[in-house]
Every structure is written in structure tokens, then in C-alpha cells.
Design an enzyme around this catalytic site. Structure first.
Site, PDB file in Angstrom:
ATOM      1  N   VAL A  15     -11.446  -2.191  -7.881  1.00 14.63           N
ATOM      2  CA  VAL A  15     -12.403  -3.232  -7.499  1.00 14.63           C
ATOM      3  C   VAL A  15     -13.849  -2.717  -7.607  1.00 14.63           C
ATOM      4  O   VAL A  15     -14.717  -3.387  -8.168  1.00 14.63           O
ATOM      5  CB  VAL A  15     -12.143  -3.735  -6.057  1.00 14.63           C
ATOM      6  CG1 VAL A  15     -13.175  -4.790  -5.682  1.00 14.63           C
ATOM      7  CG2 VAL A  15     -10.730  -4.294  -5.927  1.00 14.63           C
ATOM      8  N   GLY A  16     -14.102  -1.532  -7.081  1.00 17.04           N
ATOM      9  CA  GLY A  16     -15.471  -0.995  -7.061  1.00 17.04           C
ATOM     10  C   GLY A  16     -16.069  -0.855  -8.458  1.00 17.04           C
ATOM     11  O   GLY A  16     -17.255  -1.151  -8.657  1.00 17.04           O
ATOM     12  N   ASP A  53     -17.536   8.233  -4.614  1.00 17.04           N
ATOM     13  CA  ASP A  53     -16.073   8.149  -4.648  1.00 17.04           C
ATOM     14  C   ASP A  53     -15.536   9.488  -4.144  1.00 17.04           C
ATOM     15  O   ASP A  53     -16.198  10.523  -4.317  1.00 17.04           O
ATOM     16  CB  ASP A  53     -15.591   7.907  -6.090  1.00 17.04           C
ATOM     17  CG  ASP A  53     -14.152   7.389  -6.142  1.00 17.04           C
ATOM     18  OD1 ASP A  53     -13.958   6.202  -6.436  1.00 17.04           O
ATOM     19  OD2 ASP A  53     -13.218   8.182  -5.871  1.00 17.04           O
ATOM     20  N   PRO A 104      -0.205  -5.900  -5.657  1.00 13.32           N
ATOM     21  CA  PRO A 104      -0.715  -4.532  -5.567  1.00 13.32           C
ATOM     22  C   PRO A 104      -1.745  -4.341  -4.453  1.00 13.32           C
ATOM     23  O   PRO A 104      -2.392  -5.287  -4.023  1.00 13.32           O
ATOM     24  CB  PRO A 104      -1.365  -4.303  -6.940  1.00 13.32           C
ATOM     25  CG  PRO A 104      -1.602  -5.653  -7.504  1.00 13.32           C
ATOM     26  CD  PRO A 104      -0.699  -6.619  -6.832  1.00 13.32           C
ATOM     27  N   ASP A 105      -1.859  -3.145  -3.986  1.00 15.58           N
ATOM     28  CA  ASP A 105      -2.883  -2.740  -3.024  1.00 15.58           C
ATOM     29  C   ASP A 105      -3.184  -1.269  -3.314  1.00 15.58           C
ATOM     30  O   ASP A 105      -2.829  -0.770  -4.390  1.00 15.58           O
ATOM     31  CB  ASP A 105      -2.377  -2.975  -1.585  1.00 15.58           C
ATOM     32  CG  ASP A 105      -3.498  -2.940  -0.550  1.00 15.58           C
ATOM     33  OD1 ASP A 105      -4.233  -3.931  -0.427  1.00 15.58           O
ATOM     34  OD2 ASP A 105      -3.663  -1.903   0.123  1.00 15.58           O
ATOM     35  N   LYS A 120       1.960  -7.559   5.059  1.00 15.28           N
ATOM     36  CA  LYS A 120       1.581  -6.365   4.301  1.00 15.28           C
ATOM     37  C   LYS A 120       2.743  -5.393   4.345  1.00 15.28           C
ATOM     38  O   LYS A 120       3.495  -5.355   5.312  1.00 15.28           O
ATOM     39  CB  LYS A 120       0.370  -5.686   4.945  1.00 15.28           C
ATOM     40  CG  LYS A 120      -0.423  -4.830   3.982  1.00 15.28           C
ATOM     41  CD  LYS A 120      -1.423  -5.692   3.245  1.00 15.28           C
ATOM     42  CE  LYS A 120      -2.332  -4.881   2.346  1.00 15.28           C
ATOM     43  NZ  LYS A 120      -3.457  -5.704   1.884  1.00 15.28           N
ATOM     44  N   THR A 138     -11.106  -9.745  -7.564  1.00 11.52           N
ATOM     45  CA  THR A 138     -11.590  -9.373  -6.228  1.00 11.52           C
ATOM     46  C   THR A 138     -13.077  -9.016  -6.344  1.00 11.52           C
ATOM     47  O   THR A 138     -13.904  -9.447  -5.537  1.00 11.52           O
ATOM     48  CB  THR A 138     -10.809  -8.163  -5.676  1.00 11.52           C
ATOM     49  OG1 THR A 138      -9.410  -8.419  -5.787  1.00 11.52           O
ATOM     50  CG2 THR A 138     -11.154  -7.905  -4.221  1.00 11.52           C
ATOM     51  N   ARG A 146       0.844  -1.192   0.000  1.00 16.55           N
ATOM     52  CA  ARG A 146       0.000   0.000   0.000  1.00 16.55           C
ATOM     53  C   ARG A 146       0.877   1.238   0.000  1.00 16.55           C
ATOM     54  O   ARG A 146       1.827   1.324   0.786  1.00 16.55           O
ATOM     55  CB  ARG A 146      -0.891  -0.025   1.238  1.00 16.55           C
ATOM     56  CG  ARG A 146      -1.714   1.218   1.454  1.00 16.55           C
ATOM     57  CD  ARG A 146      -2.799   1.017   2.491  1.00 16.55           C
ATOM     58  NE  ARG A 146      -3.772   0.012   2.052  1.00 16.55           N
ATOM     59  CZ  ARG A 146      -5.009  -0.109   2.567  1.00 16.55           C
ATOM     60  NH1 ARG A 146      -5.399   0.683   3.536  1.00 16.55           N
ATOM     61  NH2 ARG A 146      -5.822  -1.046   2.127  1.00 16.55           N
TER      62      ARG A 146
END
Ligand code: PHE
Length: 351
Positions: free
Chosen positions: A187-188, A206, A117-118, A81, A153, A45
Site C-alpha cells: 500500500v505505501g 521502512d 490478503p493482509d 480477521k 487501498t 495476517r
């Protein structure tokens, strides 16, 4: 906020690696929470935090979430992480140099830590990191990786929302159900597309209002301001951005009957699971419903799973949630407690 020293001294994980990149003023924190099930996997992240200690604390919580995520998903990896706590999101050459510096730190861990990735990191960043070390998931397909895990995801979350709707409303059919998707990023956005194809009524939000409006126009959805998300009338609230949106202040204001989204660490504290239960909201534990990206990346790149096997594992997220909901009801406990119990059982049988 605890100091970095206190955070490290009191952590229940296995190892913390800290480096400071002078050139960009960035802190690099790699937190290996558990290698009980295998080498530790977890995303990287990149984020601006008020203090470095907050970045470390975030990495620690997220790493613990990866341990339970891997355990419940049945993937033979441990949890970790990394956080790159940057003064501002770097671009171009500056970003490259920071990622190379980070890659050199990963290399010293000799495969105990594998990353992907994050938030604010992409397959392109994984390509850059992999120029200097191995053990990187989700590189671009051109570089031999499995590409962006975001759509997978989203697919896992989609199966999870259907299973949650079946439990809460008596039918998995999403036609006519209102779903609020908070955060329309990697993802969204694909999640919103899957839900729209099923005839769900979508409300998108958002922090980047323009991004929400553009997607809403394409899908025939509504939008709300980021600050109004929690109070918006809907059947399902799907947090797909920042963590901590469910807390003592927001839970009493929730309009949804189901919380099921991809964000990591959705609860500000474990007690929020009891708060949700007390107000009759069905909560899909975040680390269960958001495992699809890891299932895809690790399945394709480390376990040699084919498409059918991966799709079965993504659909399995819905089945696992159904079992967790049944178990929670039988035991009169929260869905989080039932999920934690499942993770603990897998970890203790591996020990
Ligand atoms: N961001 C992913 C998660 O939180 C982490 C990840 C992605 C790890 C891909 C490995 C491969 O689950």
C-alpha cells in the site's frame, strides 16, 4: 497479556476458531466479530508474535476494526480477521501445507467467513488457499480473482489525505506539502507514487531501509530511519505498516498536523484519539481511510461493481472523512468517536 482463555471469554465478538498446525508449529486464529451486516470478511495476517495469545489479541482487535470498516464503507459484510501466528515466515512447500491446513479450517465455516490478503500474505497465497476452499477474495487475475488490492487501498488513502489536507490546511492541493510515508509495501509504495505525481514532498521510511531508499531514488524523495519516523518534520504522517505507532509516548513528539495512513489499529488505545485532539492533530480514523482494498475486492468479486462505481466509492472515502470531521467539530468530540458513531448507527439500523 491476558491468557487465551481470558481473551476468548471476555471478547465482544461472535466466534473464535482455533487450530494448531503441528507440522509448522503455527497457531491459526479465526475471529468472527460480527455478522450483523452480512457474512464476515477480513484479511489473513501471517506474523511472528512473542506469544500465541498476542496473535489472538491482534486478530480480535483487527476483526472488530473490520466490522466498523465494512459498516462505514457501506459494504454489506460483517467483520472478521484471521491470524496465522508462525514461528518464522514459512516459504515454499512448508507455506503451502500450512495454507492448505488453514483452508480446511475455513471450509468448516461454510461461508460465514471470507478472507483476503493482509500483512505478509498475497494474492498468490489466496490462490493456494482457494485450492482447498471457496470464499476467498483477491486471488490472482489468472485464477479469476481481482488481484492485489494494495493499489486500491492506496487510492482510498490518497483521497483521504486530500480531504484531510482540505480540513487542516484549507486546501486539498498536496503540491509542496511534506508527507511522511511509513512502510512502503503493497500500500505505501503505490501511495507514495500517487502523492509524488501530485507534487508532494515525500519522506519515506521502512523497516527494510534498502526498500525505502530504492523507491525514494525513483521518486526523488528523502528517507529517514524507521526509528525516527514519528519525530520527522512533515505536514502529513501516513502510517502504512504496523499498528500502534500512535500512543502516549509518541503523540507528544509528533510534528505532523494530520495523521492519515493505511495501517490497521494505528492507535495503541482509544484514549490516543483524545491525545491527538488535545495536541491539535487531525486524525483520519484508520478503518475509514483504509477501506479501499475491501471496497475494490468485495465490489469487484461480490457486488459486481464496475470501474466507475469502484472509483466513486474510493473517492467516497474522502467525502465520508469530511463528514466525520464536521461532525466531530460540531459535537466537540474526537474524529474516532464521530466515526464510531457512524458505524454504530449503521449496525443498529441493520439489527
Ligand atoms: N487487509 C484488508 C483490510 O485490512 C483485508 C481484506 C482485503 C479483506 C481484501 C478482503 C479483501 O482491510
Amino acid at each position: 497479556m491476558d491468557s487465551i482463555e481470558t481473551l476468548i471469554e471476555t471478547w465482544d465478538g461472535e466466534e473464535v476458531v482455533v487450530a494448531f498446525d503441528n507440522a509448522t508449529g503455527s497457531w491459526i486464529f479465526i475471529c468472527i466479530h460480527s455478522t450483523v451486516l452480512g457474512p464476515a470478511g477480513g484479511g489473513t495476517r501471517m506474523k511472528v508474535y512473542p506469544t500465541p495469545a498476542e496473535g489472538l489479541a491482534d486478530a480480535m482487535r483487527l476483526a472488530a476494526g473490520m466490522t466498523t470498516k465494512m459498516a462505514v464503507a457501506g459494504v454489506a459484510f460483517g467483520g472478521a480477521k484471521a491470524v496465522l501466528a508462525v514461528p518464522e515466515l514459512p516459504e515454499g512447500d512448508v507455506r503451502r501445507r500450512l495454507l492448505h491446513r488453514y483452508a480446511d479450517v475455513i471450509a468448516t465455516l461454510k461461508g460465514t467467513f471470507l478472507t483476503g490478503p493482509d500483512m505478509n500474505t498475497s494474492s498468490a497465497d489466496m490462490d493456494t488457499i482457494s485450492e482447498r476452499c471457496s470464499h476467498i477474495f483477491s486471488r490472482s487475475e489468472e485464477r479469476g480473482g481481482s488481484g492485489n488490492p494494495g493499489p486500491f487501498t492506496a487510492r482510498g488513502v490518497y483521497h483521504g489525505i486530500r480531504a484531510s489536507a482540505a480540513r487542516a490546511f484549507g486546501s486539498a492541493d498536496l503540491k509542496g506539502r511534506t508527507v511522511l510515508v511509513q512502510g512502503v509495501g503493497s500500500v505505501g509504495a503505490p501511495l507514495a507514487e500517487l502523492l509524488a505525481a501530485d507534487g508532494a514532498k515525500l519522506v519515506l521510511t521502512d523497516v527494510d531501509g534498502e526498500r525505502a531508499r530504492t523507491l525514494a531514488d525513483q521518486l526523488g524523495a528523502d528517507t529517514v530511519a524507521a526509528n525516527d519516523a514519528v519525530e520527522t518534520d512533515c505536514d502529513v504522517y501516513a502510517p502504512c505498516a504496523l499498528g500502534g505507532t500512535l500512543n502516549a509516548a509518541t503523540i507528544p513528539r509528533l510534528q505532523a498536523r494530520v495523521v492519515a495512513g493505511s495501517a490497521n489499529n494505528q492507535l495503541a488505545e482509544p484514549a490516543d484519539a483524545s491525545r491527538l485532539r488535545a495536541v491539535g492533530v487531525l486524525y483520519a480514523p484508520d478503518y475509514v481511510i483504509n477501506a479501499g482494498g475491501v471496497i475494490y475486492a468485495v465490489g469487484r468479486e461480490a457486488l459486481e461493481w464496475d470501474e466507475d462505481r469502484i472509483e466513486a466509492a474510493l473517492a467516497g472515502i474522502g467525502e465520508t472523512l469530511t463528514r466525520i470531521y464536521e461532525r466531530a467539530d460540531e459535537a466537540g468530540r474526537t474524529t474516532l468517536a464521530a466515526a464510531d458513531e457512524l458505524a454504530a448507527a449503521r449496525l443498529s439500523s441493520a439489527r
